[in-house]
Design an enzyme around this catalytic site. Structure first.
Site, PDB file in Angstrom:
ATOM      1  N   ASN A 153       1.468   3.606   1.907  1.00  0.00           N
ATOM      2  CA  ASN A 153       2.163   4.057   3.118  1.00  0.00           C
ATOM      3  C   ASN A 153       3.154   3.034   3.662  1.00  0.00           C
ATOM      4  O   ASN A 153       3.773   3.274   4.696  1.00  0.00           O
ATOM      5  CB  ASN A 153       1.154   4.409   4.216  1.00  0.00           C
ATOM      6  CG  ASN A 153       0.356   3.201   4.685  1.00  0.00           C
ATOM      7  OD1 ASN A 153       0.449   2.116   4.128  1.00  0.00           O
ATOM      8  ND2 ASN A 153      -0.445   3.397   5.719  1.00  0.00           N
ATOM      9  N   LYS A 154       3.314   1.903   2.980  1.00  0.00           N
ATOM     10  CA  LYS A 154       4.182   0.854   3.510  1.00  0.00           C
ATOM     11  C   LYS A 154       5.655   1.154   3.226  1.00  0.00           C
ATOM     12  O   LYS A 154       5.998   2.078   2.493  1.00  0.00           O
ATOM     13  CB  LYS A 154       3.790  -0.497   2.927  1.00  0.00           C
ATOM     14  CG  LYS A 154       2.414  -0.975   3.382  1.00  0.00           C
ATOM     15  CD  LYS A 154       2.326  -1.128   4.885  1.00  0.00           C
ATOM     16  CE  LYS A 154       1.026  -1.767   5.349  1.00  0.00           C
ATOM     17  NZ  LYS A 154      -0.147  -0.906   5.142  1.00  0.00           N
ATOM     18  N   ILE A 155       6.533   0.324   3.795  1.00  0.00           N
ATOM     19  CA  ILE A 155       7.967   0.593   3.709  1.00  0.00           C
ATOM     20  C   ILE A 155       8.452   0.541   2.265  1.00  0.00           C
ATOM     21  O   ILE A 155       9.342   1.280   1.864  1.00  0.00           O
ATOM     22  CB  ILE A 155       8.742  -0.380   4.624  1.00  0.00           C
ATOM     23  CG1 ILE A 155      10.157   0.143   4.868  1.00  0.00           C
ATOM     24  CG2 ILE A 155       8.727  -1.793   4.090  1.00  0.00           C
ATOM     25  CD1 ILE A 155      10.824  -0.458   6.082  1.00  0.00           C
ATOM     26  N   ILE A 156       7.855  -0.349   1.444  1.00  0.00           N
ATOM     27  CA  ILE A 156       7.950  -0.218  -0.012  1.00  0.00           C
ATOM     28  C   ILE A 156       6.535  -0.261  -0.557  1.00  0.00           C
ATOM     29  O   ILE A 156       5.645  -0.876   0.035  1.00  0.00           O
ATOM     30  CB  ILE A 156       8.819  -1.312  -0.681  1.00  0.00           C
ATOM     31  CG1 ILE A 156       8.178  -2.690  -0.577  1.00  0.00           C
ATOM     32  CG2 ILE A 156      10.231  -1.294  -0.136  1.00  0.00           C
ATOM     33  CD1 ILE A 156       8.841  -3.747  -1.456  1.00  0.00           C
TER      34      ILE A 156
ATOM     35  N   ASN B 233       0.838  -1.192   0.000  1.00  0.00           N
ATOM     36  CA  ASN B 233       0.000   0.000   0.000  1.00  0.00           C
ATOM     37  C   ASN B 233       0.883   1.257   0.000  1.00  0.00           C
ATOM     38  O   ASN B 233       2.073   1.191   0.303  1.00  0.00           O
ATOM     39  CB  ASN B 233      -0.911  -0.029   1.229  1.00  0.00           C
ATOM     40  CG  ASN B 233      -1.989   1.021   1.181  1.00  0.00           C
ATOM     41  OD1 ASN B 233      -2.486   1.361   0.118  1.00  0.00           O
ATOM     42  ND2 ASN B 233      -2.359   1.551   2.331  1.00  0.00           N
TER      43      ASN B 233
END
Length: 379
Positions: free
Chosen positions: A193-196, A191
């Site tokens: 907002n995730k780290i990737i 998604n």
């Protein structure tokens, strides 16, 4: 009203580079715009290799991956599924959508993840009653792995399927291995907002080749192998597109650098705020490396002189996004009738917990601006 002259600082924005553009351009140049294609194949292989799982299926979201994992572990109407309470609703919603019911488990202080001792108590009670849960969903929270070994042992002993929701924990470790690679199935999210991020999307991973093959079939409307459209079961439109997968491949190539940047954010916050009375940070459990997807802290209002919400509002007034820690599932109106084991720890973390901006592109100037505002809230 937010100050018009101050650039918005988001909690966890995308951090995109040139490699992502190259993979996407290749998809356009070769006309691989439709779902599936070389980027999907590559992303599956590269993600599986990174996390140490035998097989992977690229899907439209982490929620879709969890839905398929539950279905392929036999979860259906009337079943009980045990779920971490301190999490986002997507960890629990697919259980109900399959006709099963959730029983929620409280967190423990060492990692903020579900408490294996409470899981043991519940499984023992259910075994005496002769009605064991169908599955256990353990959530690896905010980039911190849960304590997996005792959960694997419990699930093996009682014959309960272990599913790992590692949506927030890509890049973390548990005793040198990746969370998401220990259970019957693991899920990851890409998604925004995730780290990737691939702008959306998720991945289902497993060492069970048949499970992943069946997941791919279900995710492609469950088409049987035939020259015409033949269906012996109902599936979903869950497969990832080749364009989206290209973004994901480029992001995955720089995952280690992104983890390092987020851990540097955390270290800077600790240096700038750790001396304040009443401020404590989510600990890094002894069993692994925390990716620090988000930097989370708790506020003792009496010692600090202000509560968590006062800090959040002070940051928002300066056009800076911060968010409370997840509201536990057992406190959500939609799950008000669901059984809960424990509750005091996750309720306290929600009451006092705050997530600070943690993006891998966050500048030192932005961090110092955030630290100054938080320090200004102390009394």
């Amino acid at each position: 009203m937010n100050p018009p002259n101050k650039t918005r600082i988001y909690l966890s924005p995308p951090d995109i580079g040139e490699l992502e553009r190259r993979y996407v351009q290749e998809a356009f140049d070769t006309n691989w715009i439709a779902p599936l294609g070389p980027n999907v194949d590559g992303f599956e292989q590269e993600l599986a290799a990174y996390v140490g799982s035998g097989h992977a299926a690229a899907l439209v979201s982490g929620t879709a991956a969890l839905h398929l994992a539950l279905r392929l572990c036999g979860v259906g109407p009337g079943d009980e599924v045990v779920v971490s309470s301190l999490t986002f609703v997507a960890s629990a919603a697919p259980v109900v959508q399959l006709g099963a019911s959730c029983t929620f488990i409280d967190a423990e202080r060492d990692s903020w993840n579900l408490d294996p001792a409470l899981v043991a108590e519940l499984f023992e009670a259910r075994a005496r009653e002769g009605r064991l849960p169908r599955a256990l969903i353990v959530v690896h929270l905010y980039g911190q792995s849960a304590d997996i070994d005792p959960l694997v042992e419990l699930c093996d002993r009682y014959g309960v399927a272990l599913i790992e929701d590692a949506a927030e924990a890509l890049g973390a470790t548990y005793k040198g291995k990746s969370p998401g690679s220990f259970g019957r199935a693991g899920i990851f999210s890409f998604n925004g907002n995730k780290i990737i991020t691939s702008s959306g999307g998720g991945m289902l991973v497993s060492d069970d080749a048949e499970l992943i093959a069946h997941a791919r079939k279900l995710a492609t409307q469950a088409r049987d192998p035939a020259p015409h459209y033949e269906h012996t079961e109902l599936g979903y439109n869950y497969r990832m597109s080749n364009v989206v997968a290209g973004i994901g491949r480029g992001q995955l190539a720089t995952l280690d650098q992104k983890v390092a940047a987020r851990r540097a954010n955390f270290a800077h916050y600790v240096e700038g705020l750790g001396d304040l009375p009443g401020i404590a940070f989510q600990p890094e459990a002894a069993w692994g490396t925390h990716s620090r997807w988000l930097t989370c802290l708790t506020v003792d209002a009496e010692a600090f002189g202000n509560d968590r919400e006062a800090i959040r509002l002070a940051l928002e007034a300066e056009n800076i996004e911060a968010r409370p820690v997840w509201k536990p599932m057992h406190m959500q109106p939609v799950f008000q009738e669901a059984p809960m084991v424990g509750g005091a720890v996750s309720e306290d973390l929600f009451e006092r917990g705050l997530c600070l901006p943690s993006g891998s592109s966050l500048s030192q100037a932005d961090r110092e601006r955030i630290i100054a505002i938080v320090r200004g809230c102390a009394r």
